[in-house]
Scaffold this active site. Structure first.
Site, PDB file in Angstrom:
ATOM      1  N   TYR A 144     -50.756 -58.200 -21.960  1.00  0.00           N
ATOM      2  CA  TYR A 144     -50.572 -57.289 -23.094  1.00  0.00           C
ATOM      3  C   TYR A 144     -49.702 -57.989 -24.126  1.00  0.00           C
ATOM      4  O   TYR A 144     -48.679 -58.586 -23.775  1.00  0.00           O
ATOM      5  CB  TYR A 144     -49.900 -55.993 -22.633  1.00  0.00           C
ATOM      6  N   ASP A 239     -46.612 -66.056 -25.633  1.00  0.00           N
ATOM      7  CA  ASP A 239     -46.030 -64.759 -25.962  1.00  0.00           C
ATOM      8  C   ASP A 239     -44.855 -64.528 -25.019  1.00  0.00           C
ATOM      9  O   ASP A 239     -45.035 -64.092 -23.877  1.00  0.00           O
ATOM     10  CB  ASP A 239     -47.082 -63.647 -25.833  1.00  0.00           C
ATOM     11  N   LYS A 267     -37.669 -58.009 -27.487  1.00  0.00           N
ATOM     12  CA  LYS A 267     -36.844 -57.450 -26.411  1.00  0.00           C
ATOM     13  C   LYS A 267     -35.433 -58.057 -26.381  1.00  0.00           C
ATOM     14  O   LYS A 267     -34.584 -57.708 -27.197  1.00  0.00           O
ATOM     15  CB  LYS A 267     -37.590 -57.596 -25.074  1.00  0.00           C
TER      16      LYS A 267
HETATM   17  P1  KE4 Z   1     -43.538 -54.216 -28.845  1.00  0.00           P
HETATM   18  O1  KE4 Z   1     -44.478 -54.031 -30.014  1.00  0.00           O
HETATM   19  O2  KE4 Z   1     -43.660 -53.096 -27.820  1.00  0.00           O
HETATM   20  O3  KE4 Z   1     -42.101 -54.468 -29.254  1.00  0.00           O
HETATM   21  O4  KE4 Z   1     -43.979 -55.565 -28.091  1.00  0.00           O
HETATM   22  C1  KE4 Z   1     -45.303 -55.714 -27.652  1.00  0.00           C
HETATM   23  C2  KE4 Z   1     -45.344 -56.732 -26.540  1.00  0.00           C
HETATM   24  C3  KE4 Z   1     -45.794 -58.006 -26.810  1.00  0.00           C
HETATM   25  N1  KE4 Z   1     -45.835 -58.960 -25.853  1.00  0.00           N
HETATM   26  C4  KE4 Z   1     -45.415 -58.688 -24.594  1.00  0.00           C
HETATM   27  C5  KE4 Z   1     -45.485 -59.771 -23.563  1.00  0.00           C
HETATM   28  C6  KE4 Z   1     -44.932 -57.404 -24.258  1.00  0.00           C
HETATM   29  O5  KE4 Z   1     -44.528 -57.149 -22.988  1.00  0.00           O
HETATM   30  C7  KE4 Z   1     -44.896 -56.400 -25.238  1.00  0.00           C
HETATM   31  C8  KE4 Z   1     -44.419 -54.987 -24.954  1.00  0.00           C
HETATM   32  N2  KE4 Z   1     -44.169 -54.674 -23.583  1.00  0.00           N
HETATM   33  C9  KE4 Z   1     -44.285 -53.285 -23.233  1.00  0.00           C
HETATM   34  C10 KE4 Z   1     -43.893 -53.126 -21.757  1.00  0.00           C
HETATM   35  N3  KE4 Z   1     -44.695 -53.869 -20.875  1.00  0.00           N
HETATM   36  C11 KE4 Z   1     -43.479 -52.389 -24.092  1.00  0.00           C
HETATM   37  C12 KE4 Z   1     -43.286 -50.977 -23.547  1.00  0.00           C
HETATM   38  C13 KE4 Z   1     -44.151 -49.974 -24.249  1.00  0.00           C
HETATM   39  O6  KE4 Z   1     -45.298 -50.291 -24.642  1.00  0.00           O
HETATM   40  O7  KE4 Z   1     -43.653 -48.827 -24.405  1.00  0.00           O
END
Ligand code: KE4
Length: 428
Positions: A144, A239, A267
């Protein structure tokens, strides 16, 4: 455990917020029960609106590597807020953070700050397409990378949790430009590049997958990505939104000794505030406006309060002591969970890298998304609810990673293992 106020707020919230939450995976849909509404957090603990206290293994999905409300980070944020919250103009702190990121990651000599991981990856993909003049993106099943249109196919995290294979609203013509391969399948990568390598703009990968649950790269997998992309003039995008500054101060690229062309961060780098980044080779990043024609912009990019939090957190991480403590806690938890599952006779696989880990309820090793999906998600749901009742707050999905913070103690880990042993014995 009384969670009446959470339930009341969830019912009320669902009337004005889709599903009652502002991000789908928070809804507890795959684990059953209603989400817990949090009132406050400090150190390794959350307190909900009913006054229940939980040992937290979500850590806001990764950012809170030093625990919640760290006094040094709060002091930096309070000082920044008192100077004003947003200027829409460059500040010294942004230069300091960009320089710090570049020192930590030699593959990122140039970096642009944005406000979310999604924005970082979306921008990096546009840049890769603009730089190479090519259209194809390669990603991996179960990974993701945020919710931009080109990445919502066979994605992990909330899409895997909710069982959404592909997202309505993404034009088929655009989805066709994203190719999905099995994670950890080097031969599939080589076959694709033999067939279409010269059409590929970029391979985007979580160097350690966290969004299908934690799945480390097999030896040689990341090296294959690096070799194939180089050979065919495609770019390699790590990523590291989840792994960056989580698996070490240099991220997964330092841990595995791979130099990507582009890197995305989020994060941890934001210290718990909306801050993310994309960066990489200077010749590529020079194409980003205003120095180049590839456009990307943001009202709150490099927000001074968020930058203050990120700088404070990275400064505390730089000496490496937190990572040594996190590795020890991670080992303690991994060993404890394996022993508890074996004692209870419950089939489980614990995958761990540093302070990110997942316990998959399956008898077989988990090396990709197909393996992960063999897990007994109903059993995971029962485990999750049992742990929650015992004051342990896990990620509410089999397809997510748990995170340990430097605020956790060996006694916290022991307590977690004891609770897991009780829950697992009830599952057997
Ligand atoms: P955000 O847009 O949520 O800040 O980041 C997206 C993203 C991009 N790349 C990786 C490897 C990520 O893990 C994420 C976001 N992770 C999720 C949890 N696995 C965020 C939690 C959520 O979607 O509420």
């Amino acid at each position: 455990m009384n969670r009446a106020r959470s339930q009341e707020l969830f019912e009320r919230g669902a009337r004005t917020i889709p599903g009652g939450v502002n991000s789908p995976v928070r809804a507890f849909r795959s684990v059953g029960g209603d989400p817990v509404f949090i009132a406050s957090a400090t150190g390794a603990f959350l307190t909900d609106v009913d006054g229940n206290r939980f040992l937290d293994y979500v850590g806001s999905w990764g950012p809170m590597i030093l625990g919640h409300a760290h006094p040094v980070i709060l002091d930096a944020v309070h000082a920044a807020v008192d100077r004003g919250t947003s200027f829409g103009a460059p500040t010294e702190a942004e230069v300091l953070l960009a320089e710090r990121i570049s020192r930590a990651m030699p593959a990122v000599p140039v970096v642009r700050l944005v406000s979310s991981g999604t924005e970082a990856v979306m921008s990096a993909l546009r840049l890769a397409r603009g730089f190479t003049g090519r259209d194809l993106i390669v990603k991996f099943d179960g990974c993701y990378h945020g919710h931009s249109d080109s990445l919502l196919s066979k994605a992990g995290s909330g899409m895997a949790t909710l069982g959404i294979p592909d997202c309505p609203g993404v034009p088929a013509s655009l989805a066709a430009l994203t190719l999905n391969l099995p994670f950890n399948d080097a031969s599939a990568v080589e076959a694709l590049f033999r067939a279409r390598g010269d059409e590929v703009a970029v391979v985007v990968v979580e160097p350690v997958a966290g969004n299908m649950g934690c799945v480390p790269p097999r030896p040689g997998f990341l090296e294959t990505l690096r070799r194939c992309t180089e050979r065919h003039g495609a770019l390699l995008l790590f990523d590291e939104v989840m792994t960056g500054f989580r698996l070490g101060y240099g991220g997964a690229q330092s841990l595995y000794g791979i130099t990507p062309d582009l890197t995305t961060l989020g994060k941890v780098v934001g210290g718990g505030f909306p801050l993310a980044a994309y960066g990489g080779r200077a010749d590529i990043m020079s194409r980003i406006a205003p120095s180049g024609p590839v456009y990307q912009a943001g009202t709150l990019s490099g927000n001074p309060v968020a930058v203050a939090a990120g700088l404070a957190q990275l400064e505390l991480l730089e000496d490496g002591r937190a990572y040594a403590a996190l590795e020890a806690l991670g080992q303690q938890l991994e060993v404890g969970l394996n022993q508890a599952a074996a004692s209870a006779g419950v089939a489980a696989q614990v995958n761990r890298v540093g302070s990110m880990l997942t316990s998959f309820f399956t008898a077989d090793p988990v090396a990709n998304f197909d393996d992960a999906r063999k897990s007994d998600t109903a059993r995971f749901g029962r485990f999750f609810r049992g742990m929650l009742e015992r004051g342990i707050y896990l990620a509410p999905s089999q397809f997510e990673a748990a995170f340990i913070s430097a605020a956790h103690t060996p006694a916290d880990i022991d307590r977690t293992v004891e609770a897991a042993a009780e829950c697992l014995s009830e599952l057997a």
